[in-house]
Enzyme design. Structure first.
Site, mmCIF file in Angstrom:
data_model
loop_
_atom_site.group_PDB
_atom_site.id
_atom_site.type_symbol
_atom_site.label_atom_id
_atom_site.label_comp_id
_atom_site.label_asym_id
_atom_site.label_seq_id
_atom_site.Cartn_x
_atom_site.Cartn_y
_atom_site.Cartn_z
ATOM 1 C CE LYS A 41 -3.676 -2.114 2.689
ATOM 2 N NZ LYS A 41 -4.322 -1.920 4.189
ATOM 3 C CB VAL A 181 13.500 4.786 18.208
ATOM 4 C CG1 VAL A 181 12.121 5.492 18.254
ATOM 5 C CG2 VAL A 181 14.688 5.859 18.476
ATOM 6 C CB SER A 184 12.639 3.180 24.105
ATOM 7 O OG SER A 184 13.724 2.890 24.515
ATOM 8 C CG HIS A 438 4.360 32.774 30.711
ATOM 9 N ND1 HIS A 438 5.201 31.855 31.528
ATOM 10 C CD2 HIS A 438 3.439 32.824 31.783
ATOM 11 C CE1 HIS A 438 4.959 31.801 32.906
ATOM 12 N NE2 HIS A 438 3.852 32.460 33.136
#
Length: 461
Positions: A41, A181, A184, A438
């Site tokens: 695909k 990666v 984990s 902020h």
């Protein structure tokens, strides 16, 4: 243009994954006629067996953790159970929508999609389904496959990420072979789903390609979550029966679990595709190219996971776009590998771009580098989210920022600004002059650069 069987194109792309379909889309946008050959695909591993489905699982895992931890925020919730069939339906729906959108985009740009296994049979031709498809230019993007280890047979309770994504049950215990990666991320998912997880990694650290400070912080975070790991020790063998898997390490340690995930990396899918027969240079299966991604044979280019370097979907996208523009004569700027961002989408997330401290000192000398760590404890939004971690900056002494490394919840969303800083060779003083909203986690990047520029606001000198 050469013609065979009456079928010829400006560009023939072999492989419809991230690199291949990006090349096809950009080339078509530039007015080229394009054939895209794909055995499965379009979308490739990333869409169907990699990036998208794993991140869907990770989002479900995050929701499970939020349900458990609601009382900490004054919202009293309980987690009844994780319905893996419901999770899989959600995952499939995300993939389905993206796949449908990609198919529509390919169709709208009048790209000819040919389904089947293609093989390079000449510098200007690919054979598929017994038909010879020719093009002035060939782009190879055949992707990668999940590796195993010699003597370790995949099947039953021993799986790679491909099979792990299709599981319709949640293991009570898992051994993950590989702390990079992929390993984990799956470890993070299964822990959130309630499994006992142990990672086995032959290298000295988890996510060992990252800056050592990130790796160590990542290990502390996983240890706090109750994820176990054995580092610096090699896998020796595994046996399985109907009750589970028995795993043995070279140091004599043994583990029993419901499942063994083999996450030892991905290999280039280049075998038996005619590459070597046509004179391409391969190294351990990878196609060797110059910095312009040309193979040195005819007008053949290679992109994505088959090219040595980071095996990341966004690297494939960038290379596909680059090659299309190169073929079109636009002379695009060569891609700098160190400027490609990297993210591990676990809990916590790890995100980085540029050089690690060790690599920077190797490049600029031990005394030619400055570093700074800004603790997310000083960031308001991180406190609201309940996450810990830090932003680490690596700077060439009296020069630009050459590396940005972050750990904490959702820090992957910050790497966009990080890559601009590194790739545009910004100085800390340049970034310190920018105003960050902020309270946001993005503000932590601004604060870190303020501190490195010698004028910290919420951090100590």
């Amino acid at each position: 243009m050469a013609e065979t069987n009456g079928t010829a194109f400006d560009i023939v792309v072999l492989g419809g994954g991230s690199g291949g379909y990006a090349a096809a889309l950009r080339a078509a946008q530039l007015g080229k006629t394009v054939a895209l050959i794909e055995a499965d695909k379009v979308g490739g591993t990333c869409l169907h067996q990699g990036c998208i489905p794993t991140k869907a699982l990770l989002h479900a895992a995050e929701l499970a953790d939020n349900a458990r931890e609601g009382a900490h925020y004054g919202v009293h919730t309980t987690l009844d159970h994780v319905d893996i069939n419901g999770v899989n339906e959600y995952k499939a729906s995300v993939i389905g929508r993206l796949y449908k959108g990609l198919q529509g985009l390919i169709k709208s740009r009048k790209i000819t999609v040919i389904e089947g296994y293609g093989r390079l049979v000449a510098p200007d031709a690919v054979e598929v389904n017994g038909q010879r498809i020719t093009g002035q230019h060939i782009v190879l993007g055949t992707g990668s496959y999940a590796r195993s280890l010699p003597g370790l047979e995949i099947g039953g309770r021993i799986v790679t990420s491909d099979q792990a994504l299709q599981l319709d049950w949640i293991p009570k215990s898992v051994v993950v072979l590989g702390g990079g990666v992929i390993g984990s991320e799956f470890a993070s998912v299964w822990k959130s789903f309630g499994a006992d997880v142990t990672i086995v990694e032959a290298l000295p650290h988890l996510v060992a390609n990252e800056d050592e400070a990130l790796s160590k912080a990542f290990e502390r975070a996983f240890r706090k979550r109750g994820i176990n790991f054995s580092l610096g020790v090699r896998f020796a063998g595994a046996t399985q029966d109907e009750n589970g898997v028995h795993v043995t390490l070279e140091d004599g340690k043994t583990f029993d679990a419901d499942l063994l995930l083999v996450a030892v990396g991905r290999g280039p899918r280049t075998a038996d595709l005619g590459y070597e027969e046509q004179g391409l240079t391969l190294d351990r299966g990878f196609v060797i190219t110059n910095e312009r991604l040309h193979t040195g044979v005819g007008d053949i280019y290679a992109v994505g996971d088959i090219v040595p370097g980071l095996q990341l979907a966004h690297r494939g996208f960038a290379q596909g776009i680059f090659v299309a523009e190169e073929i079109a004569g636009l002379n695009p700027q060569a891609i700098v590998e160190s400027g490609i961002p990297r993210v591990t989408y676990s809990e916590p997330e790890v995100a980085s771009v540029g050089l690690t401290e060790a690599k920077a000192r190797e490049t600029y000398g031990t005394d030619g580098v400055e570093t700074l760590e800004y603790n997310l404890g000083g960031n308001g939004k991180s406190q609201i989210l309940g996450t810990t971690g830090f932003v680490k900056l690596v700077r060439q002494k009296d020069g630009p920022v050459v590396g940005i490394h972050m750990i904490g919840a959702r820090v992957g969303e910050l790497i966009g600004e990080g890559q601009l800083i590194v790739n545009w060779e910004a100085y800390p003083e340049d970034v310190a002059g920018l105003v960050h909203a902020h309270p946001t986690q993005n503000e932590a990047l601004g604060e870190a650069h303020l501190a490195l520029a010698g004028k910290p606001l919420h951090a100590h000198n």
